[in-house]
Write a protein that holds these residues in place. Sequence first.
Motif, short mmCIF file in Angstrom:
data_model
loop_
_atom_site.label_atom_id
_atom_site.label_comp_id
_atom_site.label_asym_id
_atom_site.label_seq_id
_atom_site.Cartn_x
_atom_site.Cartn_y
_atom_site.Cartn_z
N TYR A 95 0.71 -1.23 -0.03
CA TYR A 95 0.03 0.04 -0.03
C TYR A 95 0.89 1.36 0.10
O TYR A 95 2.01 1.20 0.33
CB TYR A 95 -1.14 0.07 1.29
N GLU A 102 -2.16 7.16 1.49
CA GLU A 102 -2.98 8.28 0.56
C GLU A 102 -3.20 9.70 1.42
O GLU A 102 -3.32 10.61 1.47
CB GLU A 102 -4.21 7.86 0.00
N VAL A 150 -5.77 6.68 5.39
CA VAL A 150 -6.49 5.96 4.33
C VAL A 150 -5.16 5.59 3.54
O VAL A 150 -4.27 6.03 3.11
CB VAL A 150 -7.11 7.10 3.61
N LYS A 171 -4.11 3.27 0.40
CA LYS A 171 -4.31 2.89 -1.06
C LYS A 171 -3.65 1.64 -1.41
O LYS A 171 -2.45 1.65 -1.30
CB LYS A 171 -3.96 3.95 -2.06
N SER A 172 -4.51 0.79 -1.89
CA SER A 172 -3.85 -0.80 -2.20
C SER A 172 -3.26 -0.69 -3.41
O SER A 172 -3.50 0.04 -4.38
CB SER A 172 -4.90 -1.63 -2.40
N GLU A 180 -6.02 -4.08 -7.13
CA GLU A 180 -7.32 -4.18 -7.01
C GLU A 180 -7.70 -5.63 -6.44
O GLU A 180 -7.03 -6.56 -6.11
CB GLU A 180 -8.39 -4.01 -8.23
N ASP A 204 -10.04 -0.71 -3.66
CA ASP A 204 -9.08 0.38 -4.04
C ASP A 204 -8.55 0.77 -2.63
O ASP A 204 -7.30 0.70 -2.35
CB ASP A 204 -9.99 1.65 -4.52
N ARG A 205 -9.43 1.55 -1.83
CA ARG A 205 -8.72 1.98 -0.48
C ARG A 205 -9.29 1.47 0.78
O ARG A 205 -10.39 1.18 0.82
CB ARG A 205 -8.99 3.59 -0.30
N ASN A 222 -9.81 2.63 5.02
CA ASN A 222 -9.65 3.39 6.10
C ASN A 222 -9.40 2.60 7.40
O ASN A 222 -10.40 1.74 7.74
CB ASN A 222 -10.89 4.30 6.32
#
Length: 487
Positions: free
Chosen positions: A371, A374, A395, A397-398, A401, A465-466, A468
């Motif tokens: 990751y 973000e 947050v 972001k990987s 997908e 996608d993301r 948290n």
Amino acid sequence: MKQYRFYILLFFYGFFYICAKNPDLNEINKNIQKNEVQKSNIDKQRANLNLKLSTLGQNISNNIKNIKQLDSEIQKLSKNIEDNKDQNRSQEAKLQTLQNQLAILNESLQSSQTHLSSLILQYTTIAYVLDDEETLSMDDIVSREVFKILKKQTINDIKNIERQQGAIQKQINETNSSIKEVTQIITTQETRHQDLQAMIAKQKILVDNMRNEVQVYNQRLKAIDTQKKELDKLLGQLNILKKNTQEEIRKKQEQERLAKLEKERLAKLEQERKKKLEQERKKAELAKAEAEKKAKAEAEKIAKTDTKKAEQFLGQQNKAIKQKYEAAISSTDATSAINSFEDLKRVDSVYQKPETARYAGKRAGSPLDSYIIEQAFGDYIDPAYKIKIFNNGVVLKSAKEDSKVYNIMDGKVIYAQEMAGLKKVVVIEHANSMHSIYSMLDKIAPTLKKGFVVKRGYVIGRIADRLNLEIVQSGKHINPIEVIAKK
């Protein structure tokens, strides 16, 4: 069971209070009202159970009282039966005595009858002999009279014996009747004794059943009390959440108001800057025009004696005037730009930073295989309102997908379902009052249920996608990057 729903709601609102940035006050009020109704229903159920328990208690008391009365009646009846049996034994002894007396009388009667028969026979024989004699001697007369007296006495003895036999037979009959009557009473009492024992057995079974029912109701009552306790706790948290949400709404409204005022202030400053800039430009232009006028007048004077020199003078003056004008305009623009930048970069900090803590434990696992960060933990400036905001988590972001999301440390699932605005959410409770909150999940593992114990590295879901991620310990926010393994 209903109590499971109460626990879910409890942690749901605890989580909502921790991670939701814009909680819905109307929804909170609805949930408070809903839980107030549930609390009222629980109170009604509790009152109903208490009434049933009271009724059962009274019935048990009444049945125990009946058992005691029946037992007392059995004891009295047993004593009466024993007394009647003693009475029968006494009557039977009396009967035996009377029968013995009757036998003796029968023997006496038989003896008297035999004696009477012998006397009658002797008397008849003697009378027959005496009748043949012409004269009777004194002894014969005496003998006859003696025989008459003995006969009469014997007959009287027989009658007396017969009377005694009648009296004894009457007593025997009365005794037999008494024995029969008492025997019938004993039979009736023994039947009643058996009936009472059967009634006591039924009463004891009924009492045992009612006591079992009391135990069941007490267990239900205990469960309801537990639910009520959790519901009271939940309502307390909901009211706290409501208060905090109202405060957050007030703060947000205050932020928006201040942002609006700041925007209006900046617009006004921009307008004033433009106006001032226009004024400075006009001032520079007037100075330029005035300088050009003076230079032209001076050139006209020179031109009277030397035209070429006048043209050269005028060209030099105009060039100098132009440079001075451009320098003035440039200075004005620079000053305006600097002032504008200083005004624009001002941001009023109207937020309240939540309570945070440093993490001092061992590194946990990583929630993603790979990751990038973000959005970091802590302060950032809202691009729309230029307002400082505190981000409670990170947050991530990987890098690819449909990434797997892993549990970062051993714990127990306390919440796993969809939440409006945060997609799917999983909350896991760890040791030392620590909670990890995974939101913006697109999928939750089908095995993940409330109460499910999960180890570090267990796949709890997937993201497109993301992710948290927030971490809270004893109500304090911790920077997740301090906790999770580096990738």
